[in-house]
Design an enzyme around this catalytic site. Structure first.
Site: not given
Ligand code: CTP
Length: 406
Positions: A210, A289, A341
């Protein structure tokens, strides 16, 4: 030996009070600051560079074009080195240049390039000080968070009496030292930062990634260390070098990030999760690969574990800061994350704004707390790191104290 003293860049402009900058340099050095002087051409008519060189033991910078002390561009290296920049005395002309963003000499270029706090101590004739143009310039600079140490009233060099005389050297030094010391408000606090994006392998050479660049998280980790915190940074793949004074752990996948974060969690009073962690990964990554002749119609994905949510379940007395990158209004979904969270605050930004967010050096964020929403203006990522810790430090210290005294 590493020099841990704060670096003060002292800009001196052309005014009869320029000689007082020498006393300011001495006062700052007595307070254990490293002082680097930048002089304008006009300042050198009033006081010589040799004076400052002798007082500070550092080369004195006078022009954009002569950089013998360093191979780097002078205004950039000084701007980056500065923990605080102070301009004393600052003439009416300098105020006008700073207010309009002109950069035509080393001093104005450094002031424009730096993200360090700027302290300005003007000195000029009373009528110039009272003039509408100067008033406007001072207000403009204040609105950009410059700290203006107002001139005092008294007899002026031109023979008139009124305000315009450079403030007392002690007063200017106090303002500078306060800015430099503000920075020790995280002494001893355990800070854990995640930064950058993760890469989830598809095969030996391909991955799902990403656009997380890590710039914000690196700046947050570096600023916390500068303010005295014990900092661990768990970083996804990025070109950025390890921040100074920070224990940096490099990882590639979300699973590796989770392991590294859990390993450092016990010691953390505050977690700032700025990483763009992949939410999904290929279910079975191929060791070899995948050849295109073999074809790949689809990739089956599975969820990664949500690191921050996992931390939230066992937060104890810690402070937890989440990030939310959204396209469109980020507040509703930030509020949802805050609750789900178990976080103290979410730093939300709209990444669809051109020129801001991912990979850019600038950002505009909204802080979503349980009881309020705070919009910050657009700024550089280093300044953002400072502004965030200005707001988090008190809560972070409290978490540290509660956790150590239990
Ligand atoms: N985060 C994390 N571990 C993950 C995914 C996200 O620690 N596997 C943390 C990111 O570092 C950030 C926050 O959670 O602080 C983002 O939340 P997230 O729910 O992942 O947001 P998005 O995926 O961007 O949005 P959505 O869930 O709405 O798709």
């Amino acid at each position: 030996m590493t020099d841990n003293r704060p670096t003060i860049v002292l800009g001196v402009t052309g005014c009869i009070a320029a000689y007082k900058a020498a006393e300011l340099a001495r006062t700052l050095m007595r307070a254990d600051m490293r002082v680097k002087v930048v002089m304008t051409e006009a300042a050198q008519h009033f006081v010589g560079a040799a004076t400052f060189r002798a007082l500070t033991g550092e080369p004195v910078a006078t022009t954009l074009w002569d950089d013998q002390a360093s191979a780097r561009v002078f205004h950039v290296s000084l701007a980056e080195e500065a923990d605080v920049m102070v301009i004393a005395p600052a003439t009416a002309n300098t105020l006008a240049k700073l207010a309009s963003g002109r950069a035509d000499d080393l001093l104005s270029t450094t002031a424009l390039a730096t993200e360090a706090p700027l302290v300005i101590a003007p000195a000029m004739n009373v009528h110039m000080w009272r003039d509408e143009a100067t008033r406007t310039n001072v207000e403009t600079l204040r609105s950009r968070r410059a700290i203006v140490v107002e001139p005092e009233s008294g007899e002026l060099a031109c023979g008139e009496v009124g305000e315009g005389r450079l403030a007392d050297v002690e007063t200017i030094a106090t303002a500078v030292i306060a800015e430099a010391r503000r920075t020790r408000d995280l002494e001893g606090v355990g800070v854990l930062v995640t930064a950058g994006g993760t890469q989830e392998p598809i095969d030996a050479v391909r991955f799902i990634g990403n656009r997380g660049s890590g710039k914000t998280g690196f700046a947050i980790a570096e600023e916390a260390a500068r303010r005295g915190a014990r900092v661990t940074l768990v970083a996804g793949p990025t070109e950025l070098p390890d921040p100074f004074g920070v224990a940096t752990v490099r990882v590639t996948t979300a699973a590796e990030m989770r392991d590294a974060v859990l390993g450092a969690y016990a010691d953390a009073d505050v977690v700032v999760a700025s990483a763009a962690v992949a939410d999904f990964r290929p279910k079975a990554a191929s060791e070899a690969k995948i050849k295109k002749a073999d074809g790949l119609a689809s990739i089956e994905l599975e969820r990664t574990s949500d690191i921050l949510a996992e931390l939230g379940e066992d937060r104890g007395l810690r402070m937890l800061v989440g990030f939310a990158a959204e396209t469109g209004d980020p507040v509703p979904s930030a509020q949802e994350k805050l609750e789900r969270k178990g976080l103290d605050v979410v730093v939300a930004n709209d990444v669809s704004v051109p020129g801001l967010g991912f990979a850019s050096d600038r950002n505009r964020v909204t802080l979503v707390w349980h009881d309020r929403v705070e919009n910050l203006h657009e700024m550089g990522k280093k300044q953002l790191a400072r502004e965030l810790w200005d707001r988090f430090a008190k809560r972070a210290r409290a978490a540290h104290e509660e956790r150590t005294h239990r």
